[in-house]
Design an enzyme around this catalytic site. Structure first.
Site, PDB file in Angstrom:
ATOM      1  CE  LYS A  13      40.960  40.225  49.151  1.00  0.00           C
ATOM      2  NZ  LYS A  13      39.933  39.163  49.102  1.00  0.00           N
ATOM      3  NE  ARG A  88      41.656  38.815  55.726  1.00  0.00           N
ATOM      4  CZ  ARG A  88      42.063  38.427  54.528  1.00  0.00           C
ATOM      5  NH1 ARG A  88      43.010  39.054  53.884  1.00  0.00           N
ATOM      6  NH2 ARG A  88      41.500  37.386  53.968  1.00  0.00           N
ATOM      7  NE  ARG A 127      42.110  31.012  45.298  1.00  0.00           N
ATOM      8  CZ  ARG A 127      41.894  31.981  46.182  1.00  0.00           C
ATOM      9  NH1 ARG A 127      42.000  33.239  45.820  1.00  0.00           N
ATOM     10  NH2 ARG A 127      41.550  31.683  47.410  1.00  0.00           N
ATOM     11  NE  ARG A 160      44.653  30.751  49.073  1.00  0.00           N
ATOM     12  CZ  ARG A 160      44.216  32.001  49.201  1.00  0.00           C
ATOM     13  NH1 ARG A 160      44.451  32.891  48.249  1.00  0.00           N
ATOM     14  NH2 ARG A 160      43.541  32.374  50.272  1.00  0.00           N
ATOM     15  NE  ARG A 171      39.692  31.911  52.730  1.00  0.00           N
ATOM     16  CZ  ARG A 171      39.925  31.571  51.465  1.00  0.00           C
ATOM     17  NH1 ARG A 171      39.811  30.302  51.073  1.00  0.00           N
ATOM     18  NH2 ARG A 171      40.266  32.478  50.592  1.00  0.00           N
TER      19      ARG A 171
HETATM   20  P1  AP5 Z   1      41.178  35.898  43.469  1.00  0.00           P
HETATM   21  O1  AP5 Z   1      41.588  37.045  42.639  1.00  0.00           O
HETATM   22  O2  AP5 Z   1      42.210  34.910  43.880  1.00  0.00           O
HETATM   23  O3  AP5 Z   1      40.346  36.404  44.756  1.00  0.00           O
HETATM   24  P2  AP5 Z   1      40.821  37.138  46.081  1.00  0.00           P
HETATM   25  O4  AP5 Z   1      39.860  38.230  46.340  1.00  0.00           O
HETATM   26  O5  AP5 Z   1      42.259  37.470  46.005  1.00  0.00           O
HETATM   27  O6  AP5 Z   1      40.527  35.972  47.122  1.00  0.00           O
HETATM   28  P3  AP5 Z   1      41.434  35.371  48.283  1.00  0.00           P
HETATM   29  O7  AP5 Z   1      40.872  34.027  48.594  1.00  0.00           O
HETATM   30  O8  AP5 Z   1      42.880  35.444  47.945  1.00  0.00           O
HETATM   31  O9  AP5 Z   1      41.111  36.341  49.437  1.00  0.00           O
HETATM   32  P4  AP5 Z   1      41.307  36.100  50.911  1.00  0.00           P
HETATM   33  O10 AP5 Z   1      41.131  37.461  51.395  1.00  0.00           O
HETATM   34  O11 AP5 Z   1      40.426  35.079  51.510  1.00  0.00           O
HETATM   35  O12 AP5 Z   1      42.748  35.397  51.015  1.00  0.00           O
HETATM   36  P5  AP5 Z   1      44.160  35.962  51.434  1.00  0.00           P
HETATM   37  O13 AP5 Z   1      45.176  35.250  50.661  1.00  0.00           O
HETATM   38  O14 AP5 Z   1      44.137  37.428  51.426  1.00  0.00           O
HETATM   39  O15 AP5 Z   1      39.999  35.148  42.693  1.00  0.00           O
HETATM   40  C1  AP5 Z   1      39.389  33.986  43.231  1.00  0.00           C
HETATM   41  C2  AP5 Z   1      38.978  33.044  42.081  1.00  0.00           C
HETATM   42  O16 AP5 Z   1      37.958  33.668  41.319  1.00  0.00           O
HETATM   43  C3  AP5 Z   1      40.129  32.737  41.111  1.00  0.00           C
HETATM   44  O17 AP5 Z   1      40.040  31.398  40.688  1.00  0.00           O
HETATM   45  C4  AP5 Z   1      39.886  33.706  39.951  1.00  0.00           C
HETATM   46  O18 AP5 Z   1      40.341  33.165  38.725  1.00  0.00           O
HETATM   47  C5  AP5 Z   1      38.362  33.856  39.975  1.00  0.00           C
HETATM   48  N1  AP5 Z   1      37.935  35.198  39.547  1.00  0.00           N
HETATM   49  C6  AP5 Z   1      38.516  36.396  39.867  1.00  0.00           C
HETATM   50  N2  AP5 Z   1      37.841  37.418  39.317  1.00  0.00           N
HETATM   51  C7  AP5 Z   1      36.792  36.858  38.654  1.00  0.00           C
HETATM   52  C8  AP5 Z   1      35.709  37.400  37.870  1.00  0.00           C
HETATM   53  N3  AP5 Z   1      35.575  38.736  37.676  1.00  0.00           N
HETATM   54  N4  AP5 Z   1      34.805  36.531  37.350  1.00  0.00           N
HETATM   55  C9  AP5 Z   1      34.940  35.193  37.531  1.00  0.00           C
HETATM   56  N5  AP5 Z   1      35.941  34.613  38.244  1.00  0.00           N
HETATM   57  C10 AP5 Z   1      36.849  35.436  38.799  1.00  0.00           C
HETATM   58  O19 AP5 Z   1      44.243  35.500  52.960  1.00  0.00           O
HETATM   59  C11 AP5 Z   1      44.392  34.133  53.297  1.00  0.00           C
HETATM   60  C12 AP5 Z   1      44.499  33.979  54.798  1.00  0.00           C
HETATM   61  O20 AP5 Z   1      45.666  34.679  55.285  1.00  0.00           O
HETATM   62  C13 AP5 Z   1      43.348  34.554  55.613  1.00  0.00           C
HETATM   63  O21 AP5 Z   1      42.272  33.653  55.712  1.00  0.00           O
HETATM   64  C14 AP5 Z   1      44.039  34.805  56.957  1.00  0.00           C
HETATM   65  O22 AP5 Z   1      44.197  33.606  57.677  1.00  0.00           O
HETATM   66  C15 AP5 Z   1      45.413  35.294  56.547  1.00  0.00           C
HETATM   67  N6  AP5 Z   1      45.444  36.759  56.358  1.00  0.00           N
HETATM   68  C16 AP5 Z   1      45.695  37.439  55.203  1.00  0.00           C
HETATM   69  N7  AP5 Z   1      45.640  38.763  55.409  1.00  0.00           N
HETATM   70  C17 AP5 Z   1      45.356  38.939  56.732  1.00  0.00           C
HETATM   71  C18 AP5 Z   1      45.139  40.090  57.539  1.00  0.00           C
HETATM   72  N8  AP5 Z   1      45.204  41.344  57.033  1.00  0.00           N
HETATM   73  N9  AP5 Z   1      44.857  39.894  58.842  1.00  0.00           N
HETATM   74  C19 AP5 Z   1      44.797  38.664  59.381  1.00  0.00           C
HETATM   75  N10 AP5 Z   1      44.959  37.536  58.660  1.00  0.00           N
HETATM   76  C20 AP5 Z   1      45.235  37.666  57.340  1.00  0.00           C
HETATM   77 MG    MG Z   2      44.005  36.849  47.030  1.00  0.00          MG
END
Ligand code: AP5
Ligand code: MG
Ligand code: ZN
Length: 218
Positions: A13, A88, A127, A160, A171
């Site tokens: 994402k 989410r 990552r 992270r 997660r």
């Molecule tokens: P990346 O692009 O970073 O993936 P992502 O989908 O953004 O993954 P996240 O881990 O950021 O998602 P998340 O939803 O768990 O975390 P968030 O920060 O939102 O890519 C990942 C890796 O893969 C990278 O190394 C990249 O280079 C690689 N990659 C990407 N595309 C690729 C491809 N096509 N091929 C190969 N490799 C690839 O949330 C974190 C925490 O915040 C949550 O756990 C929760 O505690 C809290 N939180 C956030 N939002 C909410 C909400 N709405 N409600 C409640 N709690 C929340």
């Molecule tokens: Mg992300």
């Protein structure tokens, strides 16, 4: 264009959002990035969010919804936005609908970045991210020239706290339980556009960009 990027942790994402910002100039709203900044700044929000994030659990809906509503009210969102990592839960999705309706607007598309679970643990534990500008790297083949220094801004590249195997597993379980129901939720509303996220970043972006171009308001 008002668009949501939906997908499991590690689906890409944030990676796709960065390319959308470059190509379409839409503001990128990542609730995860907002919480991480609050944690780094040591604000009361950060102190509360950290407890949940470190365990891989969701920050409570009432906290998260309030933050997103405030952000959507900023002037830069008037022409559209990319929501990444929100909603989410079903209550978050309902609250978003209500907020957009009261703003006189609506969602145009929900892009599901679809990646099989097996690939996600590997992506997440590999990552790395820039602490300053948020640029996303991966030790499997996409690192800055100096592994600790961001190519874009010179910031510190770090891992992270929630990218450990143990937290990643939770997660992914939380995603299956709380967020997966949103796939049906948006399909029923005719908004879901699924994209195969298990290809290289540029191939995935071609499909993402096609959805955005198709949904732009004239
Ligand atoms: P990346 O692009 O970073 O993936 P992502 O989908 O953004 O993954 P996240 O881990 O950021 O998602 P998340 O939803 O768990 O975390 P968030 O920060 O939102 O890519 C990942 C890796 O893969 C990278 O190394 C990249 O280079 C690689 N990659 C990407 N595309 C690729 C491809 N096509 N091929 C190969 N490799 C690839 O949330 C974190 C925490 O915040 C949550 O756990 C929760 O505690 C809290 N939180 C956030 N939002 C909410 C909400 N709405 N409600 C409640 N709690 C929340
Ligand atoms: Mg992300
Ligand atoms: Zn940087």
């Amino acid at each position: 264009m008002n668009v949501i990027l939906l997908g499991a942790p590690g689906a890409g994402k944030g990676t796709q959002a960065a390319k959308m910002v470059q190509t379409f100039g839409l503001p990128h709203i990542s609730t995860g990035d907002i919480f991480r900044k609050a944690v780094a700044d040591g604000t009361p929000l950060g102190l509360e969010a950290k407890r949940y994030m470190d365990a891989g659990d969701l920050v409570p809906d009432e906290v998260t919804i309030g933050i997103v509503k405030e952000r959507l009210a900023q002037p830069d969102c008037a022409e559209g936005f990319i929501l990444d990592g929100f909603p989410r839960t079903v209550p978050q999705a309902d609250a978003l609908n209500a907020a957009l309706t009261s703003m006189g607007t609506a969602l145009d598309a929900v892009i599901l970045v679809d990646v099989p679970r097996e690939a996600l643990v590997e992506r997440l534990t590999a990552r790395r991210q820039c602490r300053a500008c948020g640029k996303i790297y991966n030790v499997m083949g996409d690192m800055p020239a100096d592994a600790a220094v961001c190519d874009e801004c010179g910031g510190e590249v770090y891992q992270r706290a929630d990218d450990t195997v143990e937290t990643v597993t939770n997660r992914l379980d939380v995603y299956d339980r709380n967020t997966m129901p949103l796939v049906e939720y948006y399909r029923e509303r005719g908004l879901l556009k699924a994209v195969d996220g298990a290809r290289d970043v540029d191939a995935v972006f071609e499909d993402v960009a096609a959805v955005v171009r198709g949904g732009q308001r004239g």
